[in-house]
Design an enzyme around this catalytic site. Structure first.
Site, PDB file in Angstrom:
ATOM      1  N   ARG A 143       0.834  -1.244   0.045  1.00 50.58           N
ATOM      2  CA  ARG A 143      -0.050  -0.294   0.020  1.00 50.58           C
ATOM      3  C   ARG A 143       0.828   1.155  -0.032  1.00 50.58           C
ATOM      4  O   ARG A 143       1.788   1.400   0.842  1.00 50.58           O
ATOM      5  CB  ARG A 143      -1.055   0.081   1.081  1.00 50.58           C
ATOM      6  CG  ARG A 143      -1.798  -1.011   1.449  1.00 50.58           C
ATOM      7  CD  ARG A 143      -2.814  -0.785   2.549  1.00 50.58           C
ATOM      8  NE  ARG A 143      -3.414  -2.129   2.926  1.00 50.58           N
ATOM      9  CZ  ARG A 143      -4.528  -2.677   2.379  1.00 50.58           C
ATOM     10  NH1 ARG A 143      -5.245  -1.940   1.500  1.00 50.58           N
ATOM     11  NH2 ARG A 143      -5.133  -3.761   2.949  1.00 50.58           N
ATOM     12  N   HIS A 187       2.751  -9.749   0.340  1.00 52.33           N
ATOM     13  CA  HIS A 187       2.397  -9.284   1.546  1.00 52.33           C
ATOM     14  C   HIS A 187       4.047  -8.799   2.534  1.00 52.33           C
ATOM     15  O   HIS A 187       3.791  -8.099   3.179  1.00 52.33           O
ATOM     16  CB  HIS A 187       1.467  -9.725   2.464  1.00 52.33           C
ATOM     17  CG  HIS A 187       1.030  -8.952   3.715  1.00 52.33           C
ATOM     18  ND1 HIS A 187       1.188  -9.182   4.969  1.00 52.33           N
ATOM     19  CD2 HIS A 187       0.156  -7.732   3.408  1.00 52.33           C
ATOM     20  CE1 HIS A 187       0.680  -8.182   5.631  1.00 52.33           C
ATOM     21  NE2 HIS A 187      -0.146  -7.559   4.802  1.00 52.33           N
ATOM     22  N   TYR A 205       0.613   4.318  12.361  1.00 56.98           N
ATOM     23  CA  TYR A 205       0.896   2.803  12.651  1.00 56.98           C
ATOM     24  C   TYR A 205       2.036   2.530  13.437  1.00 56.98           C
ATOM     25  O   TYR A 205       3.225   3.148  12.856  1.00 56.98           O
ATOM     26  CB  TYR A 205       0.737   2.017  11.330  1.00 56.98           C
ATOM     27  CG  TYR A 205      -0.447   2.070  10.483  1.00 56.98           C
ATOM     28  CD1 TYR A 205      -1.604   2.705  10.760  1.00 56.98           C
ATOM     29  CD2 TYR A 205      -0.664   0.793   9.676  1.00 56.98           C
ATOM     30  CE1 TYR A 205      -2.776   2.769  10.184  1.00 56.98           C
ATOM     31  CE2 TYR A 205      -1.861   0.691   8.927  1.00 56.98           C
ATOM     32  CZ  TYR A 205      -2.931   1.607   9.463  1.00 56.98           C
ATOM     33  OH  TYR A 205      -4.095   1.548   8.539  1.00 56.98           O
ATOM     34  N   ARG A 236      -3.687  -7.317  18.624  1.00 54.60           N
ATOM     35  CA  ARG A 236      -4.488  -6.048  18.557  1.00 54.60           C
ATOM     36  C   ARG A 236      -5.963  -6.454  18.332  1.00 54.60           C
ATOM     37  O   ARG A 236      -7.084  -5.801  18.671  1.00 54.60           O
ATOM     38  CB  ARG A 236      -4.047  -4.955  17.415  1.00 54.60           C
ATOM     39  CG  ARG A 236      -4.970  -3.768  17.337  1.00 54.60           C
ATOM     40  CD  ARG A 236      -4.839  -2.950  16.136  1.00 54.60           C
ATOM     41  NE  ARG A 236      -5.022  -3.625  15.156  1.00 54.60           N
ATOM     42  CZ  ARG A 236      -4.650  -3.840  13.806  1.00 54.60           C
ATOM     43  NH1 ARG A 236      -3.430  -3.303  13.720  1.00 54.60           N
ATOM     44  NH2 ARG A 236      -5.376  -4.213  12.941  1.00 54.60           N
ATOM     45  N   HIS A 288       0.623  -2.250  14.810  1.00 51.54           N
ATOM     46  CA  HIS A 288       0.634  -2.826  13.720  1.00 51.54           C
ATOM     47  C   HIS A 288       1.912  -3.757  13.581  1.00 51.54           C
ATOM     48  O   HIS A 288       1.900  -4.517  12.669  1.00 51.54           O
ATOM     49  CB  HIS A 288       0.501  -1.882  12.830  1.00 51.54           C
ATOM     50  CG  HIS A 288       0.485  -2.406  11.147  1.00 51.54           C
ATOM     51  ND1 HIS A 288       1.385  -2.546  10.458  1.00 51.54           N
ATOM     52  CD2 HIS A 288      -0.597  -3.098  10.488  1.00 51.54           C
ATOM     53  CE1 HIS A 288       0.996  -3.063   9.083  1.00 51.54           C
ATOM     54  NE2 HIS A 288      -0.368  -3.359   9.314  1.00 51.54           N
TER      55      HIS A 288
END
Length: 687
Positions: free
Chosen positions: A376, A436, A469, A565, A593
């Site tokens: 991202r 990822h 984050y 989380r 994160h």
């Protein structure tokens, strides 16, 4: 409402656990110690999270029902149809709570001279401003759909908010219409200030005030407008057309998402029953959809952008991102990391080091190749511009860009097309796998040799999210680690060949095997009379095989501390199964994160930072990287920050079999871990 059973067969259901995570977000909106405007923004985050939940998770369960399957094995022992009903129960309860919280916040805002008014409260002084704003800003962007029995209702856009309008005409006739709330204008309109008082009206109410201007061609007797919203299945469906490129297929699928199957229908509970039934019939809403009666306003995610009005006293104090000790942004990062590894912990430390590293690589004549994975990117990405700069300067730049990053597909497509136009070699992942992992490797010519430099991270290379984050990024010139990174890029090129890695733990081929080995080592320690210790920090754990392995370790006597989380399908503290496992969840100003795996302690401690949560998709269906930390100073730093989080007794919630999100309370001095972590790094600079 009876309380649903939250776990069966040793696992907490994933969907219910996720909803309990969102309840923790809602707790932040309800917390009187959180600044008022931040509380509104947490309401927005809660609502945005819920939208994504219905697009993805609810839609998945609904597909199981429609396929005629029970789904018990995949859903933690709950039948799919029953789960849909439980989800709807929980969401209705949470929506009711969120409306009560919003009402309380609005009352608190009045005490601060901030008034959110509706169309009935517009004064004569405000009338001219409202009308001018409507005609100049809103009216040109307005889409109004006139409904009748002979016209097929156009597909309503996913997650867009609509005003359902009913006009009573002469002769007791009725005319229905829909007004789409424009996304191109701010949801909150700041009206002219009066003395010390600030006034805000929502666009929805401004439209209600201007109904006579919108429908002036209709001779109606009475008119009313109520909000509705539809959420559609967010799964991408790919065509098999071989003539289309991967970019074209993804782009077409993103467009199709706007007309995907409806999964949730939210409506103003005061809407006329006749209007509601007319719309549901028109839209084809059926019994497997979640039908949620709500308040006057939907799309409360827009509260994430609630105007600040210059009231910094009602927001969190902005922190100044800190430098990394002994790593200067003015000097060469290559020269610094050639001597030792450095760790960046965002947002406590500035993300500028990542951009600086790539900018230096783009300009350095000695740099020959740059390889990076992208999941991202920021809307305006300095990462992308640095890579393009490098390609323009003749470097060989390879970018593995994941076009299937959920809800960021269109942005990634745009950047991919831009980078391709500048000569960057693009890799669109691996068939059947999402990429990822967060890594970069650079080859630099030094004398007659090539030396590698790079970084591996737990988070996306995104300047915007790096401000909110929490993530770790390791800068290194460790040739052994970077050789493994290079092998992963080779796998992208030739994924029929599965490489072996000496240092990195890589999904989908090795994560389960290698992590199980590390857990077994702790079990063996207990068997010979030593202490077994596992400390984990991640976003989610939903893989049953990973949960079962931790249960095995717990039964063997290994002490396990977990900071999770979000989703946690593991049930801690159950005698004979998980009595040695404790789990907390920290929800606060920043989004937790980072993923950390710590096995053992002292000289035997093995520590990894990772891009992977312990979910089936991360272990079996994605390319993920867990990187060992060899530098003892960095290892201790990560352990220190874990311990600070574990000590949190302000924003930590205890996760247990009841899933009640109780705050962790003890008799120790107050520790609010995110603030304490910032202080930790401040002190490091001073020493």
């Amino acid at each position: 409402m009876t309380k649903p059973e939250v776990y069966t067969n040793s696992y907490i259901n994933r969907e219910i656990s996720w909803l309990q995570f969102n309840a923790r977000v809602l707790q932040e909106a309800d917390d009187a110690t959180v600044p008022l405007i931040e509380r509104l923004r947490f309401l927005g985050i809660f609502s945005n999270n819920l939208d994504e939940f219905f697009k993805v998770r609810y839609a998945t369960v609904k597909r199981i029902v429609e396929a005629g399957k029970g789904g018990k094995s995949e859903l933690g022992g709950i039948r799919a149809k029953e789960l849909l009903e439980i989800i709807t129960q929980i969401v209705i309860k949470q929506q009711t709570e969120s409306l009560e919280i919003l009402s309380a916040i609005e009352e608190n805002l009045k005490e601060e001279n901030i008034y959110i008014i509706d169309e009935t409260q517009i004064t004569a002084e405000q009338h001219d401003f409202v009308k001018e704003y409507f005609f100049k800003t809103i009216s040109p962007a307005l889409v109004t759909i006139i409904l009748n029995d002979s016209v097929v209702l156009p597909n309503l856009k996913d997650s867009a908010a609509y005003l359902a309008v009913k006009m009573l005409m002469p002769g007791d006739k009725k005319q229905f219409a829909l007004i789409e709330i424009p996304k191109t204008v701010d949801r909150f309109v700041v009206l002219p200030k009066r003395g010390k008082k600030d006034y805000i009206i929502m666009v929805d109410d401004l439209l209600r005030y201007c109904m006579s201007d919108i429908f002036n061609i209709f001779d109606y007797i009475d008119i009313c407008a109520h909000m509705i919203k539809i959420t559609r299945d967010g799964e991408l469906d790919f065509e098999s057309d071989l003539s289309k490129s991967f970019i074209e297929k993804i782009s077409d699928s993103v467009k199709h998402r706007q007309i995907g199957e409806p999964v949730r229908f939210v409506y103003d509970k005061t809407i006329n029953k006749e209007t509601l039934q007319y719309l549901m019939n028109k839209m084809g809403i059926d019994s497997t959809d979640s039908i949620i009666p709500g308040g006057r306003y939907h799309n409360r995610r827009d509260y994430m952008g609630f105007p600040s009005l210059g009231r910094t006293d009602l927001m969190y104090e902005r922190i100044e991102a800190l430098p990394i000790k002994n790593l200067s942004l003015q000097d060469s990062i290559f020269e610094a990391i050639a001597k030792k590894d450095y760790l960046l912990h965002a947002p406590y430390q500035t993300f500028s080091y990542v951009v600086k590293f790539l900018r230096e690589a783009a300009l350095d004549p000695s740099v020959k190749t740059i390889k990076i994975t992208i999941y991202r990117l920021a809307e305006i990405s300095h990462i992308a511009s640095s890579l393009i700069n490098a390609a323009i300067n003749g470097k060989s730049v390879t970018v593995s860009i994941e076009l299937r990053a959920r809800f960021d597909e269109q942005a990634n497509i745009a950047y991919a097309q831009q980078m391709k136009g500048e000569g960057i070699n693009l890799i669109f992942g691996v068939a059947g796998l999402k990429v990822h992992s967060k890594m970069c490797v650079i080859e630099r010519e030094q004398g007659k040799k090539i030396k590698r430099y790079g970084f591996i991270s737990t988070g996306n290379f995104n300047e915007s999210t790096a401000k909110i984050y929490t993530d770790f990024t390791l800068f290194t010139s460790n040739q052994k680690i970077l050789k493994d990174v290079d092998k992963i890029f080779a796998f992208f090129d030739a994924n029929y060949k599965i490489n072996r890695y000496k240092h990195l733990i890589v999904s989908p081929h090795y994560t389960k095997k290698e992590v199980f080995k590390l857990i077994d080592m702790e079990i063996e320690k207990v068997k010979i009379g030593k202490e077994g210790l596992i400390r984990l920090k991640m976003n989610s754990i939903s893989s049953y095989m990973m949960v079962d392995k931790l249960y095995e370790a717990s039964r063997a006597g290994v002490k396990i501390q977990m900071i999770v989380r979000g989703i946690c399908c593991l049930v801690p503290g159950i005698k004979g199964m998980s009595e040695n496992i404790e789990v907390i969840s920290v929800v606060d100003k920043f989004l937790e994160h980072s993923r950390i795996y710590i096995f053992g302690k002292g000289s035997e401690c093995k520590l990894y930072i990772s891009s992977a949560d312990w979910m089936t998709r991360n272990i079996e269906n994605r390319v993920e990287v867990s990187c060992p930390i060899y530098d003892e100073g960095i290892k201790q730093e990560i352990i220190d920050t874990f311990n600070i989080s574990w000590s949190d007794n302000v924003k930590a919630r205890l996760l247990n079999d009841e899933q009640e999100n109780e705050y962790k309370v003890d008799n120790k001095p107050r520790v609010r871990s995110q603030f304490a972590t910032y202080d930790y790094y401040l002190k490091k600079l001073e020493n």
